[in-house]
Write a protein that holds these residues in place. Structure first.
Motif, mmCIF file in Angstrom:
data_model
loop_
_atom_site.group_PDB
_atom_site.id
_atom_site.type_symbol
_atom_site.label_atom_id
_atom_site.label_comp_id
_atom_site.label_asym_id
_atom_site.label_seq_id
_atom_site.Cartn_x
_atom_site.Cartn_y
_atom_site.Cartn_z
ATOM 1 N N ARG A 41 -8.168 -17.229 -6.564
ATOM 2 C CA ARG A 41 -8.305 -14.800 -5.886
ATOM 3 C C ARG A 41 -6.545 -14.334 -6.032
ATOM 4 N N HIS A 42 -5.695 -15.094 -4.730
ATOM 5 C CA HIS A 42 -4.960 -14.761 -4.597
ATOM 6 C C HIS A 42 -3.628 -14.590 -5.529
ATOM 7 N N GLU A 43 -3.880 -15.638 -6.279
ATOM 8 C CA GLU A 43 -2.754 -16.381 -7.489
ATOM 9 C C GLU A 43 -3.022 -15.191 -8.383
ATOM 10 N N LEU A 44 -4.512 -15.425 -8.671
ATOM 11 C CA LEU A 44 -4.795 -14.296 -10.336
ATOM 12 C C LEU A 44 -4.402 -12.882 -9.258
ATOM 13 N N THR A 97 -12.547 -6.420 0.216
ATOM 14 C CA THR A 97 -11.578 -7.463 -0.175
ATOM 15 C C THR A 97 -10.165 -7.956 -0.832
ATOM 16 N N VAL A 98 -10.802 -7.183 -1.658
ATOM 17 C CA VAL A 98 -8.857 -6.651 -1.894
ATOM 18 C C VAL A 98 -8.571 -5.894 -0.927
ATOM 19 N N SER A 99 -9.295 -4.796 -0.386
ATOM 20 C CA SER A 99 -8.438 -4.312 0.744
ATOM 21 C C SER A 99 -7.176 -5.686 1.396
ATOM 22 N N ARG A 100 -8.484 -6.524 1.871
ATOM 23 C CA ARG A 100 -7.469 -7.156 2.670
ATOM 24 C C ARG A 100 -6.345 -8.367 2.205
ATOM 25 N N ASP A 101 -6.845 -9.050 0.285
ATOM 26 C CA ASP A 101 -6.481 -9.477 0.050
ATOM 27 C C ASP A 101 -4.946 -8.933 -0.125
ATOM 28 N N ILE A 102 -4.484 -7.621 0.019
ATOM 29 C CA ILE A 102 -3.886 -7.013 -0.009
ATOM 30 C C ILE A 102 -2.883 -7.723 1.044
ATOM 31 N N ARG A 103 -3.696 -6.928 1.368
ATOM 32 C CA ARG A 103 -3.057 -6.840 3.444
ATOM 33 C C ARG A 103 -2.423 -8.602 4.130
ATOM 34 N N GLU A 104 -3.020 -9.771 3.285
ATOM 35 C CA GLU A 104 -2.761 -11.051 3.015
ATOM 36 C C GLU A 104 -1.928 -11.051 2.469
ATOM 37 N N LYS A 136 0.693 -9.414 1.776
ATOM 38 C CA LYS A 136 1.309 -8.548 1.458
ATOM 39 C C LYS A 136 2.540 -7.618 0.399
ATOM 40 N N LEU A 137 1.659 -6.927 -0.372
ATOM 41 C CA LEU A 137 2.000 -6.541 -1.382
ATOM 42 C C LEU A 137 2.771 -4.992 -0.867
ATOM 43 N N ILE A 138 3.591 -4.776 -1.148
ATOM 44 C CA ILE A 138 4.131 -3.292 -1.577
ATOM 45 C C ILE A 138 4.116 -2.706 -2.605
ATOM 46 N N LYS A 139 4.147 -1.453 -2.359
ATOM 47 C CA LYS A 139 3.996 -0.671 -3.496
ATOM 48 C C LYS A 139 5.693 0.281 -4.043
ATOM 49 N N SER A 140 6.063 -0.091 -4.854
ATOM 50 C CA SER A 140 6.925 -0.293 -5.579
ATOM 51 C C SER A 140 7.634 1.131 -6.597
ATOM 52 N N PRO A 141 8.866 1.853 -6.435
ATOM 53 C CA PRO A 141 8.488 2.929 -7.496
ATOM 54 C C PRO A 141 8.466 2.180 -9.009
ATOM 55 N N THR A 142 7.529 2.913 -10.179
ATOM 56 C CA THR A 142 7.866 2.442 -11.091
ATOM 57 C C THR A 142 9.331 3.759 -11.877
ATOM 58 N N LYS A 143 9.683 3.186 -12.971
ATOM 59 C CA LYS A 143 10.637 3.850 -13.944
ATOM 60 C C LYS A 143 10.556 4.955 -14.245
ATOM 61 N N LYS A 144 8.782 4.787 -14.177
ATOM 62 C CA LYS A 144 7.909 6.445 -15.142
ATOM 63 C C LYS A 144 7.719 7.307 -13.955
ATOM 64 N N TYR A 187 1.680 -1.894 -7.054
ATOM 65 C CA TYR A 187 1.976 -3.413 -6.222
ATOM 66 C C TYR A 187 2.192 -3.964 -6.683
ATOM 67 N N SER A 188 3.256 -3.932 -6.127
ATOM 68 C CA SER A 188 4.422 -5.489 -6.028
ATOM 69 C C SER A 188 4.255 -6.290 -5.222
ATOM 70 N N LEU A 189 4.381 -7.615 -5.891
ATOM 71 C CA LEU A 189 5.196 -9.104 -4.726
ATOM 72 C C LEU A 189 6.231 -8.951 -3.652
ATOM 73 N N PRO A 190 6.019 -8.766 -2.336
ATOM 74 C CA PRO A 190 7.665 -9.191 -1.865
ATOM 75 C C PRO A 190 8.316 -9.937 -1.860
ATOM 76 N N LYS A 191 9.794 -9.466 -1.378
ATOM 77 C CA LYS A 191 11.018 -10.443 -2.047
ATOM 78 C C LYS A 191 10.771 -12.042 -1.591
ATOM 79 N N GLY A 192 10.894 -12.227 -2.313
ATOM 80 C CA GLY A 192 10.737 -13.901 -1.713
ATOM 81 C C GLY A 192 9.360 -14.743 -2.473
ATOM 82 N N ASP A 193 9.033 -13.683 -3.108
ATOM 83 C CA ASP A 193 7.982 -14.606 -3.577
ATOM 84 C C ASP A 193 8.483 -14.727 -5.151
#
Length: 152
Positions: A6-9, A40-47, A49-57, A62-68
């Motif tokens: 599920r995390h990979e998905l 469950t998704v909320s826990r997955d997001i924490r595990e 370590k997803l971050i919110k990053s700005p979009t061009k718009k 949501y995006s992956l932390p750097k290093g992934d």
């Protein structure tokens, strides 16, 4: 579905879509036959370590932390920025025409990104043929590459 699967998905979903709400992740998972609650998704997001990053718009996503896989994907775009001659789509196929000597490294890096929609990538010295799971993902891959290398 196992948590690791599920995390990979989820990683695949946020890499391919601009997702700004947990509910959207739940919907995407359900569209792929994965029954999951928002808790469950909320826990997955924490595990993850997803971050919110700005979009061009001007929004956020949501995006992956750097290093992934995002670092590997950035390496792919950097390699492509100096080697790409053209990129073409026909149905499920994306052909990346490259300067000589770049096919193997681009193909290997593309495979390391682990795009869930890539069935296979076959290379020679100056090109990579990417076979996607469907026509829509082929177009999205081409668009992602062309947009990303424009900013490098």
């Amino acid at each position: 579905m196992r948590k690791n699967d599920r995390h990979e998905l989820i990683k695949q979903i946020i890499n391919e879509n601009e997702i700004d709400r947990q509910e959207d992740i739940v919907l995407h998972l359900q569209e792929q036959g994965v029954e999951v609650t928002q808790a469950t998704v909320s826990r997955d997001i924490r595990e993850l370590k997803l971050i919110k990053s700005p979009t061009k718009k001007g929004g956020v996503r949501y995006s992956l932390p750097k290093g992934d896989t995002s670092q590997i994907e950035q390496r792919l775009f950097t390699l492509l920025s100096s080697a790409l001659i053209s990129i073409k789509v026909q149905e499920k196929f994306v052909f990346i025409d490259l300067k000589p000597g770049n096919g193997a490294s681009i193909s290997a890096t593309l495979k390391q990104v682990h795009y869930g929609f890539v069935f296979a990538a076959v290379s020679d010295d100056n090109g990579v043929l990417v076979i996607c799971t469907d026509d829509e993902h082929a177009v999205r891959l081409k668009d992602r590459v062309t947009q990303s290398i424009a900013y490098i």
